[in-house]
Design a protein around this motif. Structure first.
Motif, PDB file in Angstrom:
ATOM      1  N   PRO A  42      38.312  21.747 -33.373  1.00 21.84           N
ATOM      2  CA  PRO A  42      37.325  21.349 -34.097  1.00 21.84           C
ATOM      3  C   PRO A  42      37.950  19.544 -34.075  1.00 21.84           C
ATOM      4  O   PRO A  42      39.016  19.196 -33.637  1.00 21.84           O
ATOM      5  CB  PRO A  42      37.834  21.759 -35.477  1.00 21.84           C
ATOM      6  N   GLY A  43      36.784  18.859 -34.405  1.00 22.47           N
ATOM      7  CA  GLY A  43      36.825  17.426 -34.330  1.00 22.47           C
ATOM      8  C   GLY A  43      38.187  16.963 -35.597  1.00 22.47           C
ATOM      9  O   GLY A  43      38.161  17.666 -36.369  1.00 22.47           O
ATOM     10  N   GLN A  44      38.452  15.956 -35.382  1.00 17.40           N
ATOM     11  CA  GLN A  44      39.476  15.383 -36.374  1.00 17.40           C
ATOM     12  C   GLN A  44      38.797  14.007 -37.023  1.00 17.40           C
ATOM     13  O   GLN A  44      38.407  13.105 -36.229  1.00 17.40           O
ATOM     14  CB  GLN A  44      40.852  15.047 -35.828  1.00 17.40           C
ATOM     15  N   PRO A  45      39.268  13.685 -38.338  1.00 19.84           N
ATOM     16  CA  PRO A  45      38.749  12.230 -38.742  1.00 19.84           C
ATOM     17  C   PRO A  45      39.702  11.154 -38.057  1.00 19.84           C
ATOM     18  O   PRO A  45      40.840  11.504 -38.035  1.00 19.84           O
ATOM     19  CB  PRO A  45      38.828  12.353 -40.252  1.00 19.84           C
ATOM     20  N   GLY A  46      38.909  10.153 -37.760  1.00 15.48           N
ATOM     21  CA  GLY A  46      39.769   8.904 -37.461  1.00 15.48           C
ATOM     22  C   GLY A  46      38.960   8.070 -36.407  1.00 15.48           C
ATOM     23  O   GLY A  46      37.792   8.143 -36.328  1.00 15.48           O
ATOM     24  N   PHE A  47      39.560   7.122 -35.783  1.00 16.21           N
ATOM     25  CA  PHE A  47      39.211   6.137 -34.915  1.00 16.21           C
ATOM     26  C   PHE A  47      39.655   6.482 -33.345  1.00 16.21           C
ATOM     27  O   PHE A  47      40.948   6.807 -33.327  1.00 16.21           O
ATOM     28  CB  PHE A  47      39.661   4.804 -35.130  1.00 16.21           C
TER      29      PHE A  47
ATOM     30  N   LEU B  89      33.601   1.448 -44.006  1.00 16.82           N
ATOM     31  CA  LEU B  89      34.530   1.483 -45.194  1.00 16.82           C
ATOM     32  C   LEU B  89      34.279   2.590 -46.070  1.00 16.82           C
ATOM     33  O   LEU B  89      32.954   2.799 -46.527  1.00 16.82           O
ATOM     34  CB  LEU B  89      34.579   0.141 -45.720  1.00 16.82           C
ATOM     35  N   GLY B  90      35.075   3.389 -46.543  1.00 18.03           N
ATOM     36  CA  GLY B  90      34.850   4.458 -47.375  1.00 18.03           C
ATOM     37  C   GLY B  90      34.136   5.675 -46.825  1.00 18.03           C
ATOM     38  O   GLY B  90      33.811   6.571 -47.727  1.00 18.03           O
ATOM     39  N   LYS B  91      34.071   5.796 -45.716  1.00 15.33           N
ATOM     40  CA  LYS B  91      33.228   6.897 -45.003  1.00 15.33           C
ATOM     41  C   LYS B  91      34.352   7.659 -44.111  1.00 15.33           C
ATOM     42  O   LYS B  91      35.283   7.126 -43.661  1.00 15.33           O
ATOM     43  CB  LYS B  91      32.126   6.348 -44.172  1.00 15.33           C
ATOM     44  N   THR B  92      34.091   8.944 -43.933  1.00 17.84           N
ATOM     45  CA  THR B  92      34.977   9.769 -43.088  1.00 17.84           C
ATOM     46  C   THR B  92      34.159  10.110 -42.036  1.00 17.84           C
ATOM     47  O   THR B  92      33.033  10.643 -41.999  1.00 17.84           O
ATOM     48  CB  THR B  92      35.198  11.023 -43.920  1.00 17.84           C
ATOM     49  N   MET B  93      34.815   9.432 -40.618  1.00 22.73           N
ATOM     50  CA  MET B  93      33.988  10.043 -39.385  1.00 22.73           C
ATOM     51  C   MET B  93      34.652  11.248 -38.635  1.00 22.73           C
ATOM     52  O   MET B  93      36.256  11.062 -38.540  1.00 22.73           O
ATOM     53  CB  MET B  93      34.019   8.817 -38.646  1.00 22.73           C
ATOM     54  N   VAL B  94      34.323  12.071 -38.264  1.00 21.30           N
ATOM     55  CA  VAL B  94      34.878  13.093 -37.441  1.00 21.30           C
ATOM     56  C   VAL B  94      34.577  12.875 -35.882  1.00 21.30           C
ATOM     57  O   VAL B  94      33.417  12.717 -35.476  1.00 21.30           O
ATOM     58  CB  VAL B  94      34.128  14.622 -37.682  1.00 21.30           C
ATOM     59  N   VAL B  95      35.698  12.749 -35.238  1.00 16.41           N
ATOM     60  CA  VAL B  95      35.769  12.547 -33.800  1.00 16.41           C
ATOM     61  C   VAL B  95      36.126  13.897 -33.103  1.00 16.41           C
ATOM     62  O   VAL B  95      37.015  14.520 -33.319  1.00 16.41           O
ATOM     63  CB  VAL B  95      36.750  11.292 -33.524  1.00 16.41           C
ATOM     64  N   THR B  96      34.947  14.156 -32.300  1.00 18.16           N
ATOM     65  CA  THR B  96      35.492  15.200 -31.408  1.00 18.16           C
ATOM     66  C   THR B  96      36.772  15.226 -30.494  1.00 18.16           C
ATOM     67  O   THR B  96      36.998  14.075 -29.966  1.00 18.16           O
ATOM     68  CB  THR B  96      34.318  15.621 -30.660  1.00 18.16           C
ATOM     69  N   ASN B  97      37.416  16.221 -30.239  1.00 17.05           N
ATOM     70  CA  ASN B  97      38.517  16.026 -29.467  1.00 17.05           C
ATOM     71  C   ASN B  97      38.327  15.713 -27.971  1.00 17.05           C
ATOM     72  O   ASN B  97      37.083  16.237 -27.305  1.00 17.05           O
ATOM     73  CB  ASN B  97      39.338  17.577 -29.267  1.00 17.05           C
ATOM     74  N   ALA B  98      39.156  15.138 -27.400  1.00 17.77           N
ATOM     75  CA  ALA B  98      39.057  14.547 -26.113  1.00 17.77           C
ATOM     76  C   ALA B  98      38.882  15.750 -24.924  1.00 17.77           C
ATOM     77  O   ALA B  98      38.332  15.734 -24.176  1.00 17.77           O
ATOM     78  CB  ALA B  98      39.979  13.664 -25.487  1.00 17.77           C
ATOM     79  N   THR B  99      39.946  16.781 -25.291  1.00 19.04           N
ATOM     80  CA  THR B  99      39.658  18.035 -24.398  1.00 19.04           C
ATOM     81  C   THR B  99      38.434  18.919 -24.582  1.00 19.04           C
ATOM     82  O   THR B  99      38.391  19.694 -23.704  1.00 19.04           O
ATOM     83  CB  THR B  99      40.933  18.771 -24.812  1.00 19.04           C
ATOM     84  N   GLY B 100      37.714  18.517 -25.805  1.00 18.12           N
ATOM     85  CA  GLY B 100      36.579  19.457 -25.911  1.00 18.12           C
ATOM     86  C   GLY B 100      36.988  20.647 -26.403  1.00 18.12           C
ATOM     87  O   GLY B 100      36.139  21.621 -26.863  1.00 18.12           O
ATOM     88  N   ARG B 101      38.084  21.076 -26.597  1.00 20.14           N
ATOM     89  CA  ARG B 101      38.605  22.324 -27.270  1.00 20.14           C
ATOM     90  C   ARG B 101      38.905  21.995 -28.971  1.00 20.14           C
ATOM     91  O   ARG B 101      39.514  20.819 -29.236  1.00 20.14           O
ATOM     92  CB  ARG B 101      39.663  23.073 -26.779  1.00 20.14           C
TER      93      ARG B 101
END
Length: 188
Positions: free
Chosen positions: A56-61, A42-54
């Protein structure tokens, strides 16, 4: 995929977005074993790497099963409860109907649990009373010891002051016998 092949055999146009060949649900809807722990981030931003591997990562679940990224916890939770996600993990949206025996067993288990919690509360209450009484006794003993130490310290200062007075009187008597007014101290 299979539907498109069937449509093509019949001479019809294939669908533009072919439906994924999802497995047929083999299990009824089940309760989750563990917590999703959505509060811990809660209140934190998590960067998730793209599934394709190409890129930049995006924040989210990110859902590993469906390979989908969700921007917030509400959409992620909606996805986990959605029909498509449940189909991917092999569950249907239908809930298994309980039998009369299962309901009776559950009620009996809940009654037993409430009895145990009630007996635990009374035991805890008695134990807590004993602990509180013990603490109060310790505090009383400490206060008595402090008072006794204070009285002893007062008695010692009183004895010391009496001894000083006796010494001063003795010095004054000696000085008077010798004929002087004192030994040069202004104290009396």
């Amino acid at each position: 995929m299979k539907k498109n092949e069937e449509l093509m055999r019949k001479g019809k146009k294939p669908r533009k977005n072919p439906a994924k060949d999802m497995p047929k649900p083999t299990q009824a809807l089940k309760q989750r074993e563990g917590s999703l722990e959505l509060d811990k981030n809660l209140g934190k931003t998590m960067v998730v790497t793209n599934a394709t591997g190409r890129g930049p990562g995006q924040p989210g679940f990110y859902c590993e099963v469906c390979r989908r990224l969700h921007k917030d916890s509400n959409s992620y939770l909606d996805h986990l409860n959605s029909r498509s996600h449940l189909r991917m993990i092999g569950q249907s949206t239908q809930v298994e109907r309980s039998t009369v025996e299962q309901v009776r067993e559950k009620i009996a288990a809940l009654r037993e649990q409430t009895k145990e919690s009630q007996t635990a509360k009374t035991f805890d209450f008695d134990r807590r009373l004993a602990e509180i009484k013990e603490r109060e006794d310790q505090l009383r003993a400490e206060r008595r010891a402090q008072k006794k130490a204070q009285k002893e310290a007062q008695r010692m200062t009183m004895i010391a002051s009496v001894n000083e007075d006796v010494d001063m009187k003795a010095q004054d008597d000696i000085a008077a016998m010798m004929g002087f007014g004192g030994f040069g101290t202004s104290k009396k």
